[in-house]
Design an enzyme around this catalytic site. Structure first.
Site, PDB file in Angstrom:
ATOM      1  N   SER A 200      35.281  24.228  35.694  1.00  0.00           N
ATOM      2  CA  SER A 200      36.210  24.478  34.578  1.00  0.00           C
ATOM      3  C   SER A 200      37.516  25.063  35.106  1.00  0.00           C
ATOM      4  O   SER A 200      38.594  24.745  34.600  1.00  0.00           O
ATOM      5  CB  SER A 200      35.579  25.397  33.520  1.00  0.00           C
TER       6      SER A 200
ATOM      7  N   ILE B 123      32.527  29.237  54.205  1.00  0.00           N
ATOM      8  CA  ILE B 123      33.573  28.418  54.829  1.00  0.00           C
ATOM      9  C   ILE B 123      33.524  28.617  56.344  1.00  0.00           C
ATOM     10  O   ILE B 123      33.590  29.748  56.823  1.00  0.00           O
ATOM     11  CB  ILE B 123      34.968  28.851  54.320  1.00  0.00           C
TER      12      ILE B 123
ATOM     13  N   HIS C 111      37.205  35.357  42.678  1.00  0.00           N
ATOM     14  CA  HIS C 111      35.906  36.025  42.641  1.00  0.00           C
ATOM     15  C   HIS C 111      35.720  36.625  41.248  1.00  0.00           C
ATOM     16  O   HIS C 111      36.634  37.277  40.730  1.00  0.00           O
ATOM     17  CB  HIS C 111      35.847  37.124  43.712  1.00  0.00           C
TER      18      HIS C 111
ATOM     19  N   ASP D 273      35.308  37.353  50.967  1.00  0.00           N
ATOM     20  CA  ASP D 273      35.708  38.333  49.941  1.00  0.00           C
ATOM     21  C   ASP D 273      36.489  39.517  50.492  1.00  0.00           C
ATOM     22  O   ASP D 273      36.613  40.538  49.827  1.00  0.00           O
ATOM     23  CB  ASP D 273      34.486  38.856  49.168  1.00  0.00           C
TER      24      ASP D 273
HETATM   25  C1  GRF Z   1      33.890  31.241  38.472  1.00  0.00           C
HETATM   26  O1  GRF Z   1      33.442  32.321  37.711  1.00  0.00           O
HETATM   27  C2  GRF Z   1      34.397  31.697  39.804  1.00  0.00           C
HETATM   28  O2  GRF Z   1      34.959  32.963  39.781  1.00  0.00           O
HETATM   29  C3  GRF Z   1      33.161  31.730  40.627  1.00  0.00           C
HETATM   30  O3  GRF Z   1      32.413  30.620  40.198  1.00  0.00           O
HETATM   31  C4  GRF Z   1      32.735  30.333  38.850  1.00  0.00           C
HETATM   32  C5  GRF Z   1      33.089  28.883  38.756  1.00  0.00           C
HETATM   33  O4  GRF Z   1      33.236  28.478  37.442  1.00  0.00           O
HETATM   34  N1  GRF Z   1      33.481  31.792  42.021  1.00  0.00           N
HETATM   35  P1  GRF Z   1      33.726  27.022  37.085  1.00  0.00           P
HETATM   36  O5  GRF Z   1      32.864  26.046  37.887  1.00  0.00           O
HETATM   37  O6  GRF Z   1      35.160  26.906  37.457  1.00  0.00           O
HETATM   38  O7  GRF Z   1      33.505  26.876  35.627  1.00  0.00           O
END
Ligand code: GRF
Length: 202
Positions: A30, A104, A120, A161
């Site tokens: 998303s 990565i 994150h 991170d």
């Molecule tokens: C997000 O909450 C992002 O922070 C985390 O994974 C999730 C991915 O969500 N690393 P989407 O696939 O973009 O809906």
């Protein structure tokens, strides 16, 4: 004084000034879709590639909807440098990690110094590091009875991170929040800010 004037022949159709972005995602995507939509008519950047380690990731459907080329690879191929090769062949300038769940490889971070960005779903340095991804983060926030959570957008270095934080935003929590509602609140923040912060970084 002598003046030297430089004349550049500018090819108006050329897009050498447009940054080429690759988005890496492992799931729904998303965030990836928000970023794709944001840069759809941009003169600054284009999403040149969506890459994933999951052959059935919904992010692939989202990319196809916008005619963005996709690339799927296995963990083994990632570690063997196949993705890095692909990013180089595609002349990618920036790599955006939007829900990408594999570690990565160092060679990849080194190939994009200060040009790889991650989001994150918590307020780092809290709830970061190994094992802290997706629902695990929101469950930990709930278990700690935190009064707020948020998002962190940061550059990626060799230690997960721990790269330089470029942006954070928070949202209040109350006792009735569950890991699912926490995730929803975090997604709202992500969708609101991620693409704009990327644009600012370019
Ligand atoms: C997000 O909450 C992002 O922070 C985390 O994974 C999730 C991915 O969500 N690393 P989407 O696939 O973009 O809906």
């Amino acid at each position: 004084m002598r003046e030297i004037s430089l004349i550049f022949a500018v090819d108006t159709k050329s897009n050498i000034f447009v940054k080429r972005l690759a988005i890496l995602a492992s799931g729904s995507g998303s965030n990836a879709e928000k970023i794709i939509a944001h840069f759809q008519h941009s003169k600054k950047a284009e999403i040149a590639l969506v890459a994933t380690n999951k052959a059935d990731a919904i992010v692939l459907e989202r990319a196809k909807k916008y005619n963005i080329p996709t690339f799927t690879f296995s963990r083994k191929e990632l570690d063997a440098g196949l993705l890095l090769q692909k990013l180089q062949v595609e002349h990618i300038d920036w790599v955006i990690l939007a829900g990408f769940l594999l570690k990565i490889p160092v060679e990849l971070t080194r190939a994009f110094p200060d040009r790889m960005v991650n989001i994150h779903p918590a307020l780092l340095p809290k709830y970061g590091g190994k094992g802290m991804y997706g629902a695990h983060v929101h469950e930990a926030v709930k278990a700690a009875k935190d009064k707020e959570t948020g998002i962190t957008i940061h550059l990626v270095n060799e230690n997960y991170d721990e790269g330089r934080i470029v942006f954070q935003a928070s949202t209040p929590l109350d006792e009735s929040d569950t890991p699912d509602t926490i995730a929803e609140k975090v997604h709202v923040l992500e969708h609101k800010h991620f693409a704009q912060i990327i644009e600012g970084l370019l």
